[in-house]
Design an enzyme around this catalytic site. Structure first.
Site, PDB file in Angstrom:
ATOM      1  N   CYS A 124     -18.601  14.705 -40.617  1.00 51.35           N
ATOM      2  CA  CYS A 124     -17.440  15.008 -40.416  1.00 51.35           C
ATOM      3  C   CYS A 124     -16.451  14.329 -40.916  1.00 51.35           C
ATOM      4  O   CYS A 124     -16.236  12.982 -40.710  1.00 51.35           O
ATOM      5  CB  CYS A 124     -17.408  15.158 -38.862  1.00 51.35           C
ATOM      6  SG  CYS A 124     -18.976  15.911 -38.060  1.00 51.35           S
ATOM      7  N   CYS A 173     -14.840   6.378 -27.910  1.00 53.78           N
ATOM      8  CA  CYS A 173     -15.871   7.039 -28.350  1.00 53.78           C
ATOM      9  C   CYS A 173     -15.704   7.921 -29.816  1.00 53.78           C
ATOM     10  O   CYS A 173     -14.976   8.502 -29.849  1.00 53.78           O
ATOM     11  CB  CYS A 173     -16.473   8.102 -27.321  1.00 53.78           C
ATOM     12  SG  CYS A 173     -17.309   7.055 -25.917  1.00 53.78           S
ATOM     13  N   GLU A 206     -23.029   0.114 -31.859  1.00 54.52           N
ATOM     14  CA  GLU A 206     -21.902  -0.098 -30.930  1.00 54.52           C
ATOM     15  C   GLU A 206     -22.274   0.644 -29.669  1.00 54.52           C
ATOM     16  O   GLU A 206     -22.684   1.683 -29.642  1.00 54.52           O
ATOM     17  CB  GLU A 206     -20.433   0.203 -31.401  1.00 54.52           C
ATOM     18  CG  GLU A 206     -20.142  -0.803 -32.431  1.00 54.52           C
ATOM     19  CD  GLU A 206     -18.729  -0.730 -32.914  1.00 54.52           C
ATOM     20  OE1 GLU A 206     -17.965  -1.656 -33.582  1.00 54.52           O
ATOM     21  OE2 GLU A 206     -17.994   0.267 -32.613  1.00 54.52           O
ATOM     22  N   CYS A 245     -14.445  11.505 -38.797  1.00 53.38           N
ATOM     23  CA  CYS A 245     -15.209  10.556 -37.976  1.00 53.38           C
ATOM     24  C   CYS A 245     -15.438   9.494 -39.184  1.00 53.38           C
ATOM     25  O   CYS A 245     -16.191   9.468 -40.127  1.00 53.38           O
ATOM     26  CB  CYS A 245     -16.550  11.395 -37.606  1.00 53.38           C
ATOM     27  SG  CYS A 245     -17.578   9.934 -36.745  1.00 53.38           S
ATOM     28  N   CYS A 257     -20.598   4.789 -23.198  1.00 47.86           N
ATOM     29  CA  CYS A 257     -20.870   5.509 -24.259  1.00 47.86           C
ATOM     30  C   CYS A 257     -21.733   4.921 -25.270  1.00 47.86           C
ATOM     31  O   CYS A 257     -21.809   4.137 -25.535  1.00 47.86           O
ATOM     32  CB  CYS A 257     -19.501   5.712 -25.100  1.00 47.86           C
ATOM     33  SG  CYS A 257     -19.574   6.594 -26.495  1.00 47.86           S
ATOM     34  N   CYS A 305     -24.591   7.874 -39.284  1.00 51.64           N
ATOM     35  CA  CYS A 305     -24.831   9.299 -39.176  1.00 51.64           C
ATOM     36  C   CYS A 305     -25.077   9.864 -40.380  1.00 51.64           C
ATOM     37  O   CYS A 305     -24.350   9.748 -41.471  1.00 51.64           O
ATOM     38  CB  CYS A 305     -23.690  10.083 -38.494  1.00 51.64           C
ATOM     39  SG  CYS A 305     -23.922  11.801 -37.834  1.00 51.64           S
TER      40      CYS A 305
HETATM   41  N1  SAH Z   1     -22.499  13.231 -33.169  1.00 50.27           N
HETATM   42  C1  SAH Z   1     -22.074  13.680 -31.834  1.00 50.27           C
HETATM   43  C2  SAH Z   1     -21.653  12.688 -31.072  1.00 50.27           C
HETATM   44  C3  SAH Z   1     -20.898  11.452 -31.610  1.00 50.27           C
HETATM   45  S1  SAH Z   1     -19.432  11.639 -31.825  1.00 50.27           S
HETATM   46  C4  SAH Z   1     -20.869  14.622 -32.074  1.00 50.27           C
HETATM   47  O1  SAH Z   1     -20.351  14.932 -33.212  1.00 50.27           O
HETATM   48  O2  SAH Z   1     -20.758  15.262 -31.283  1.00 50.27           O
HETATM   49  C5  SAH Z   1     -18.508  11.863 -30.309  1.00 50.27           C
HETATM   50  C6  SAH Z   1     -17.227  12.627 -30.328  1.00 50.27           C
HETATM   51  O3  SAH Z   1     -15.849  11.916 -30.895  1.00 50.27           O
HETATM   52  C7  SAH Z   1     -17.250  13.736 -31.243  1.00 50.27           C
HETATM   53  O4  SAH Z   1     -16.707  14.965 -30.556  1.00 50.27           O
HETATM   54  C8  SAH Z   1     -16.620  13.349 -32.368  1.00 50.27           C
HETATM   55  O5  SAH Z   1     -15.982  14.514 -33.065  1.00 50.27           O
HETATM   56  C9  SAH Z   1     -15.271  12.722 -31.887  1.00 50.27           C
HETATM   57  N2  SAH Z   1     -14.662  11.976 -32.962  1.00 50.27           N
HETATM   58  C10 SAH Z   1     -15.269  11.360 -34.075  1.00 50.27           C
HETATM   59  N3  SAH Z   1     -14.347  10.650 -34.838  1.00 50.27           N
HETATM   60  C11 SAH Z   1     -13.260  10.724 -34.114  1.00 50.27           C
HETATM   61  C12 SAH Z   1     -11.776  10.467 -34.412  1.00 50.27           C
HETATM   62  N4  SAH Z   1     -11.682   9.466 -35.518  1.00 50.27           N
HETATM   63  N5  SAH Z   1     -10.794  10.653 -33.467  1.00 50.27           N
HETATM   64  C13 SAH Z   1     -11.249  11.371 -32.140  1.00 50.27           C
HETATM   65  N6  SAH Z   1     -12.373  11.785 -32.145  1.00 50.27           N
HETATM   66  C14 SAH Z   1     -13.552  11.591 -32.950  1.00 50.27           C
HETATM   67 FE1  SF4 Z   2     -21.901  12.271 -37.063  1.00 51.87          FE
HETATM   68 FE2  SF4 Z   2     -19.385  11.607 -36.533  1.00 51.87          FE
HETATM   69 FE3  SF4 Z   2     -19.961  14.006 -37.129  1.00 51.87          FE
HETATM   70 FE4  SF4 Z   2     -20.672  13.118 -34.767  1.00 51.87          FE
HETATM   71  S1  SF4 Z   2     -18.593  13.268 -35.435  1.00 51.87           S
HETATM   72  S2  SF4 Z   2     -22.044  14.092 -36.054  1.00 51.87           S
HETATM   73  S3  SF4 Z   2     -21.141  10.906 -35.340  1.00 51.87           S
HETATM   74  S4  SF4 Z   2     -20.151  12.334 -38.558  1.00 51.87           S
END
Ligand code: SAH
Ligand code: SF4
Length: 422
Positions: A151, A395, A127, A154, A140, A147
């Site tokens: 996290c 994002c 996406e 996420c 974005c 991934c």
């Molecule tokens: N993998 C990289 C970049 C992609 S995620 C990273 O983790 O930084 C981009 C941002 O969105 C990150 O700060 C991530 O922690 C945040 N993010 C992911 N899932 C989310 C959610 N459900 N609500 C709010 N922010 C989220």
């Molecule tokens: Fe991967 Fe989501 Fe963690 Fe970013 S926030 S490193 S996309 S699992």
């Protein structure tokens, strides 16, 4: 499912896909055998032209011309390259293509945010999101399908399927966005596959819709370092997409060993997904913390090449109810930023829930209070306004391509990936 190099999950967290013998280095695979030039630098284009039969001087000259049409003008047909001999254009078209990711679905939010579901030539969905604001338009961009990290808040982390996007698929997202926004210099660009209607409007002072890029879509960009670096080089090339490095931000969950190289070799702004200030909580919600801890991460931020008061490091902090959102957490955040003398700003992100997510978003009052504490310490701490909620477009929570999983499956996946992190 398509035959590609999928990264094993669980596995080591530094996946390097093994090239298939039938792949040409750096070229996005295609079924019809023609070579996709999208994502290649001048040098590689010249090499491929030479391999196809041009003498070295011709190959270099044609590569320079094609490069300009490709990335600066957004042309997708060799026929439109008017400074290349008429007889040469079909010769090129027989052997090469100028690809774009396929658009599976394009959504438009009531607040102007747009989201595209895209597909690679070998059938993987990912996406891209465009977020217009009063003074800027931010794209974005995704770096991987899925991934390898997990996290806990996420949704991308719940996807099993992971493959690195090629440089062509990464820069191709920016190209597609420019197509959709009708932002190629006059005389260039084809609008293939896109609505005429999409070519409209401008709101920024210099008339540009797409002004900024954030590597905050699916995936961990530093675990696809070479392709992200190569794609962003094309985005920043003056004869390419010509976007300033000051308008590009790469977000990492904290891949400490690659952060210095990111500053040196890519040179863009850095955002770090901090999200917690104690080992206990960060180990839980950002599991890579078990490998690279908070102190190590902040030291790498302090050493980040190019960081200054004019170019601050952004700390992303997702607000999770009763998990990381207390006054004490806010004060500890301030202490850490001061301890490492970081030129920092903090981006507070209201958690966007997804089905089965194990957390809730903090209350607006809590988020406000947290922001105030950080702000009163002299550190900017804006709360990110959720955008495109009606189309699930924010994002970092891109999820159309992710399968729905039960809570038990999520726990199992989490345990697997945790174990893989050692
Ligand atoms: N993998 C990289 C970049 C992609 S995620 C990273 O983790 O930084 C981009 C941002 O969105 C990150 O700060 C991530 O922690 C945040 N993010 C992911 N899932 C989310 C959610 N459900 N609500 C709010 N922010 C989220
Ligand atoms: Fe991967 Fe989501 Fe963690 Fe970013 S926030 S490193 S996309 S699992």
């Amino acid at each position: 499912m398509a035959d590609t190099n999928l990264m094993p999950i669980p596995g080591h967290i530094d996946p390097v896909p093994v090239p298939r013998p039938d792949l040409v280095e750096g070229v996005t695979p295609r079924a019809d055998g023609r070579l996709d030039l999208m994502g290649l630098p001048r040098r590689r284009i010249a090499e491929l032209f030479a391999q196809a039969g041009l003498d070295a001087k011709q190959a270099r000259l044609r590569a320079k011309q094609v490069f300009h049409w490709l990335y600066h003008r957004g042309v997708t047909e060799f026929e439109a390259m008017t400074d290349i001999a008429k007889t040469m254009r079909p010769w090129l078209a027989e052997r090469f293509v100028i690809g774009r990711p396929e658009i599976v679905e394009a959504q438009h939010s009531t607040d102007g945010t747009r989201k595209w579901l895209l597909r690679t030539a070998d059938g993987h969905d990912f996406e891209m999101v465009f977020i217009p604001d009063a003074d800027r338009g931010t794209l974005c961009v995704s770096s991987q399908v899925g991934c390898t990290l997990n996290c806990r808040f996420c949704h991308t982390g719940t996807m099993r399927l992971v493959r690195n996007l090629t440089a062509g698929e990464i820069v191709g997202q920016v190209m597609l966005a420019r197509d959709a926004l009708g932002e190629w210099p006059k005389g260039g660009g084809t609008m293939a596959g896109l609505d005429e209607e999409e070519d409209e409007g401008s709101y920024s002072s210099d008339g540009r819709l797409l002004t900024n890029i954030v590597m905050m879509g699916m995936g961990e960009p530093l675990y696809n370092f070479d392709n992200v670096r190569d794609a962003l080089a094309l985005v920043m090339d003056g004869d390419g997409l010509a976007l300033s490095k000051r308008r590009i931000t790469l977000s990492t969950s904290g891949v400490v060993p690659l952060m210095a190289r990111c500053g040196e070799e890519i040179g863009v702004n850095l955002a770090v997904s901090l999200h917690a200030v104690t080992k206990e909580v960060r180990d839980e919600i950002v599991p890579i913390n078990r490998k690279f801890g908070i102190e190590e991460l902040l030291q790498a931020c302090a050493d980040y090449p190019g960081a200054s008061n004019a170019r601050r490091i952004t700390f992303e902090y997702v607000m999770l109810k009763d998990k990381n959102d207390s006054d004490k957490d806010a004060r500890e955040l301030v202490r850490l930023i001061r301890k490492y003398k970081l030129p920092a700003k903090v981006n507070l992100i209201p958690f966007n829930p997804w089905p089965g997510a194990p957390y809730e978003c903090s209350s607006p009052e809590r988020i406000r209070r947290f922001s105030d504490i950080v702000f009163e310490a002299g550190i900017s701490a804006p709360v990110r306004t959720p955008r495109g909620r009606d189309i699930d477009a924010a994002c970092g929570q891109l999820k159309t391509a992710a399968e729905k999983k039960s809570r038990a499956e999520l726990d199992r996946l989490y345990a697997e990936k945790q174990a893989a992190l050692g």
